[in-house]
Design a protein around this motif. Structure first.
Motif, mmCIF file in Angstrom:
data_model
loop_
_atom_site.group_PDB
_atom_site.id
_atom_site.type_symbol
_atom_site.label_atom_id
_atom_site.label_comp_id
_atom_site.label_asym_id
_atom_site.label_seq_id
_atom_site.Cartn_x
_atom_site.Cartn_y
_atom_site.Cartn_z
ATOM 1 N N TYR A 284 0.718 -1.082 0.008
ATOM 2 C CA TYR A 284 0.130 -0.038 0.040
ATOM 3 C C TYR A 284 0.729 1.405 -0.117
ATOM 4 C CZ TYR A 284 -3.728 -3.495 1.162
ATOM 5 O OH TYR A 284 -4.372 -4.441 1.242
ATOM 6 N N VAL A 285 0.659 2.096 -1.039
ATOM 7 C CA VAL A 285 1.789 3.332 -1.108
ATOM 8 C C VAL A 285 0.908 4.407 -1.063
ATOM 9 C CG1 VAL A 285 3.276 4.170 -2.723
ATOM 10 C CG2 VAL A 285 3.187 1.730 -2.344
ATOM 11 N N HIS A 286 1.297 5.526 -0.514
ATOM 12 C CA HIS A 286 0.574 6.749 -0.419
ATOM 13 C C HIS A 286 0.534 7.597 -1.805
ATOM 14 C CE1 HIS A 286 -0.334 10.929 0.365
ATOM 15 N NE2 HIS A 286 -1.113 10.496 1.329
ATOM 16 N N ASP A 287 -0.515 7.919 -2.315
ATOM 17 C CA ASP A 287 -0.710 8.779 -3.484
ATOM 18 C C ASP A 287 0.775 9.761 -3.809
ATOM 19 O OD1 ASP A 287 -2.601 9.536 -5.877
ATOM 20 O OD2 ASP A 287 -2.169 11.380 -5.197
ATOM 21 N N SER A 288 1.132 10.533 -3.087
ATOM 22 C CA SER A 288 2.218 11.196 -3.310
ATOM 23 C C SER A 288 3.559 10.814 -3.737
ATOM 24 C CB SER A 288 2.337 12.225 -1.760
ATOM 25 O OG SER A 288 2.945 11.245 -0.860
ATOM 26 N N VAL A 289 3.782 9.537 -3.315
ATOM 27 C CA VAL A 289 4.878 8.837 -3.836
ATOM 28 C C VAL A 289 4.522 7.487 -4.584
ATOM 29 C CG1 VAL A 289 6.566 9.622 -1.883
ATOM 30 C CG2 VAL A 289 5.014 7.633 -1.570
ATOM 31 N N TYR A 290 3.280 7.188 -4.997
ATOM 32 C CA TYR A 290 2.910 6.101 -5.838
ATOM 33 C C TYR A 290 3.542 5.859 -6.824
ATOM 34 C CZ TYR A 290 -0.221 2.437 -7.663
ATOM 35 O OH TYR A 290 -0.641 1.310 -7.977
ATOM 36 N N ASP A 291 3.674 6.860 -7.751
ATOM 37 C CA ASP A 291 4.270 6.604 -9.331
ATOM 38 C C ASP A 291 5.638 6.252 -9.081
ATOM 39 O OD1 ASP A 291 1.833 6.803 -10.363
ATOM 40 O OD2 ASP A 291 2.224 9.035 -10.888
ATOM 41 N N GLU A 292 6.525 7.055 -8.122
ATOM 42 C CA GLU A 292 7.842 6.725 -7.957
ATOM 43 C C GLU A 292 8.196 5.397 -7.221
ATOM 44 O OE1 GLU A 292 11.405 9.310 -5.731
ATOM 45 O OE2 GLU A 292 9.529 9.764 -5.493
ATOM 46 N N VAL A 293 7.426 4.875 -6.575
ATOM 47 C CA VAL A 293 7.556 3.512 -5.942
ATOM 48 C C VAL A 293 7.421 2.623 -7.061
ATOM 49 C CG1 VAL A 293 6.782 1.709 -4.520
ATOM 50 C CG2 VAL A 293 7.081 3.933 -3.525
ATOM 51 N N VAL A 294 6.302 2.687 -7.954
ATOM 52 C CA VAL A 294 6.050 1.771 -8.768
ATOM 53 C C VAL A 294 6.882 1.837 -9.706
ATOM 54 C CG1 VAL A 294 4.655 1.194 -10.794
ATOM 55 C CG2 VAL A 294 3.611 1.674 -8.627
ATOM 56 N N ASP A 295 7.731 2.978 -10.414
ATOM 57 C CA ASP A 295 8.777 3.050 -11.243
ATOM 58 C C ASP A 295 9.962 2.440 -10.916
ATOM 59 O OD1 ASP A 295 6.981 4.192 -13.093
ATOM 60 O OD2 ASP A 295 7.840 6.318 -12.741
ATOM 61 N N ALA A 296 10.288 2.550 -9.364
ATOM 62 C CA ALA A 296 11.425 2.066 -9.011
ATOM 63 C C ALA A 296 11.395 0.597 -8.741
ATOM 64 C CB ALA A 296 11.690 2.702 -7.392
ATOM 65 N N LEU A 297 10.428 0.038 -8.508
ATOM 66 C CA LEU A 297 10.192 -1.528 -8.482
ATOM 67 C C LEU A 297 10.483 -2.077 -9.733
ATOM 68 C CD1 LEU A 297 7.551 -1.840 -5.460
ATOM 69 C CD2 LEU A 297 9.901 -2.654 -5.383
ATOM 70 N N ALA A 298 9.540 -1.507 -10.694
ATOM 71 C CA ALA A 298 9.700 -1.999 -12.094
ATOM 72 C C ALA A 298 11.141 -1.699 -12.608
ATOM 73 C CB ALA A 298 8.837 -1.229 -13.141
ATOM 74 N N GLY A 299 11.978 -0.781 -12.479
ATOM 75 C CA GLY A 299 13.205 -0.793 -12.816
ATOM 76 C C GLY A 299 14.125 -1.670 -12.312
ATOM 77 N N LEU A 300 14.001 -1.992 -10.898
ATOM 78 C CA LEU A 300 14.587 -3.006 -10.396
ATOM 79 C C LEU A 300 14.515 -4.582 -10.897
ATOM 80 C CD1 LEU A 300 14.914 -1.854 -6.829
ATOM 81 C CD2 LEU A 300 16.651 -2.179 -8.091
ATOM 82 N N ALA A 301 13.149 -4.539 -11.154
ATOM 83 C CA ALA A 301 12.679 -5.993 -11.564
ATOM 84 C C ALA A 301 13.131 -6.216 -12.949
ATOM 85 C CB ALA A 301 11.081 -5.908 -11.647
ATOM 86 N N GLN A 302 13.330 -5.275 -13.728
ATOM 87 C CA GLN A 302 13.866 -5.509 -15.147
ATOM 88 C C GLN A 302 15.280 -5.575 -15.108
ATOM 89 O OE1 GLN A 302 12.344 -1.813 -16.644
ATOM 90 N NE2 GLN A 302 10.340 -2.648 -17.068
ATOM 91 N N ALA A 303 15.731 -5.065 -14.143
ATOM 92 C CA ALA A 303 17.431 -5.188 -14.110
ATOM 93 C C ALA A 303 18.023 -6.338 -13.431
ATOM 94 C CB ALA A 303 18.083 -3.733 -13.542
ATOM 95 N N MET A 304 17.093 -7.093 -12.454
ATOM 96 C CA MET A 304 17.550 -8.169 -11.753
ATOM 97 C C MET A 304 17.767 -9.463 -12.664
ATOM 98 S SD MET A 304 18.611 -7.854 -8.627
ATOM 99 C CE MET A 304 17.500 -6.339 -8.147
ATOM 100 N N PRO A 305 18.880 -9.953 -12.589
ATOM 101 C CA PRO A 305 19.106 -11.276 -13.545
ATOM 102 C C PRO A 305 18.411 -12.409 -12.983
ATOM 103 C CG PRO A 305 21.191 -10.584 -12.184
ATOM 104 C CD PRO A 305 20.116 -9.518 -12.009
ATOM 105 N N MET A 306 17.738 -12.949 -13.732
ATOM 106 C CA MET A 306 16.898 -14.277 -13.568
ATOM 107 C C MET A 306 17.524 -15.463 -14.435
ATOM 108 S SD MET A 306 12.689 -15.081 -13.905
ATOM 109 C CE MET A 306 12.571 -14.231 -12.408
#
Length: 469
Positions: A284-306
């Motif tokens: 659960y992410v507050h609206d004021s930082v929501y987009d920033e959190v989503v983008d940060a998690l997505a960036g890490l997910a895309q970069a993390m080697p699987m």
């Protein structure tokens, strides 16, 4: 076992006598696990009961010495143990994965050896005095999961042995080799009958839960299976420690420094490719930082080697089994059909292997979606927007489960105040899932009961005795 034989060679049986265990990443056969029967279980429990008095008579100091020798041996064989674990469970060698898990086995074994549990004076008035002493229970039945098979087995085994109990271990049918390998190293230092593995099917596990020869059952697994164990244990009144499923919430408060918390957030969600009971399952992410959190998690997910666990550099692996793969795929597909936004991932990674699923971040989703309400136990995190902290607390507490939770904030005092109101056995601040062998761990609500680790963990596998004079 000869001097040149490997641990894997020592624990596997011929094909005609065992059950094939696949590599989680490639599905090639690693080896064949023994298939024990209920009759085997009866003999194993009888041997454990016969061995327990002499083991208990050694005393705490000698048992602690043996546990330290075992920890040394685990460390000396850490690479082979990690390789077996990586192949069978799927987690990579690197990062917070296979090597990390084997290291944790040694650390928790040493902690069980070194934790002090003295008699407690609970009343004293002149000559009158009452003390609580802690004796061995007898024989402990340890039923473990497939996600952290070695580490969680040690959580059950090491304190039980330290307190003078003998132990019968039932590993998951998905990951028996990891536990057989672990116990093989333990048994280099233990008398016969003190620690035994029964590698059988669900029937064997069901008999364990109600067996009159077991004084304690420790179980880590699903809430549904935990309920069955509670019902079965009514027949012998065995003591229980149950660490069951979790749907852990995290709350990111307004004003959080996203760049400072992003990596901890990611691993809170995706450690062991999300296959962790106390992983962060809904955010659960507050609206004021929501987009920033989503983008940060997505960036890490895309970069993390699987990829395949034995290939150095990978940090995320496959789902361990087909059943769990199907659950993750179905929950993400349901979220997509409901109109949620798949920010990254959201599909199988068939180019890597049959059970790989791409690391997935799902945004614009609400409570009521299956991915939010059900435990996914895999590499997919739903990120839910909120505007009012009181509402976020209410939604976080709405689950029937209560294993862990976390609060993320720059103002740690504000985070602690929110943490006090969350219904979970453990609430972390600016981290999620971090465990310490000295700090008690256990769930609330339908995530089970009883605590493990440290003094609380030793007491959980002991029989309290009050001596009054």
């Amino acid at each position: 076992m000869t001097a040149t034989a490997t641990i894997l060679e020592s624990i596997t049986v011929p094909e005609a006598e065992g059950r094939a265990i696949p590599d989680a990443a490639t599905r090639d056969t690693i080896g064949y696990a023994p298939v024990h029967t209920v009759a085997d279980l009866e003999a194993i429990i009888a041997a454990a009961r016969a061995a327990q008095p002499a083991w208990n008579a050694l005393g705490h100091a000698e048992r602690a010495r043996i546990l330290h020798a075992i920890a040394d041996d685990l460390e000396a064989n850490s690479e082979e143990l990690a390789a077996i674990l990586s192949r069978e469970q799927g987690k990579p060698l690197d990062g917070p994965n296979a090597r990390f898990e084997v290291g944790a086995c040694a650390a928790w074994t040493r902690n069980a050896a070194d934790t002090v549990l003295e008699p407690e004076v609970v009343f004293e008035d002149g000559p009158a005095r009452a003390e609580v002493h802690y004796d061995a229970l007898g024989v402990v039945g340890a039923i473990g999961p497939w996600n952290w098979p070695m580490m969680i087995s040690v959580w059950q085994i090491a304190p039980s042995l330290r307190m003078g109990n003998t132990v019968v271990v039932k590993p998951s049918s998905y990951t028996p080799l990891s536990v057989l390998a672990l116990v093989e190293v333990f048994n280099r230092h233990l008398p016969d009958g003190v620690l035994t593995v029964v590698s059988g099917n669900r029937e064997v596990g069901a008999v364990m839960a109600s067996h009159p020869g077991l004084d304690k059952i420790m179980f880590t697994g699903s809430t549904e299976a935990g309920r069955r164990i509670v019902e079965s244990s009514a027949r012998n009144l065995a003591r229980l420690t149950l660490e069951l499923g979790g749907n852990d919430p995290g709350i990111v408060l307004p004003g959080a420094d996203v760049s400072a918390i992003a990596e901890n957030l990611f691993w809170g969600c995706f450690i062991n490719t999300g296959q962790t009971c106390a992983a962060l399952k809904r955010l659960y992410v507050h609206d004021s930082v929501y987009d920033e959190v989503v983008d940060a998690l997505a960036g890490l997910a895309q970069a993390m080697p699987m990829g395949r666990g034995l290939d150095e550099g990978n940090l995320l692996g496959p789902l361990q089994n087909q059943s769990q793969f199907d659950i993750v795929r179905d929950l993400v597909d349901d979220a997509r059909e409901r109109g949620a936004r798949i920010v990254t991932g959201g599909e199988p990674a068939g180019d890597l292997g049959p059970l790989f699923y791409r690391t997935t971040v799902v945004a614009d989703i609400e409570d009521g979606a299956r991915l939010v309400d059900e435990e996914q136990f895999g590499p997919a995190i739903p990120v839910i927007r909120y505007t009012d902290v009181e509402d976020a607390i209410r939604r976080a507490n709405a689950s029937e489960q209560g294993l862990g939770a976390s609060v993320w904030a720059s103002d740690t005092d504000a985070a602690v105040e929110v943490a006090k109101r969350l219904q979970a056995g453990t609430v972390w601040i600016n981290q999620h899932g971090a465990l310490n062998p000295a700090v008690p761990f256990g769930g609330t609500k339908q995530s089970g009961y009883g605590q493990e680790f440290g003094v609380a963990g030793l007491k959980a596998v002991a029989a309290p005795k009050v001596i009054s004079r």
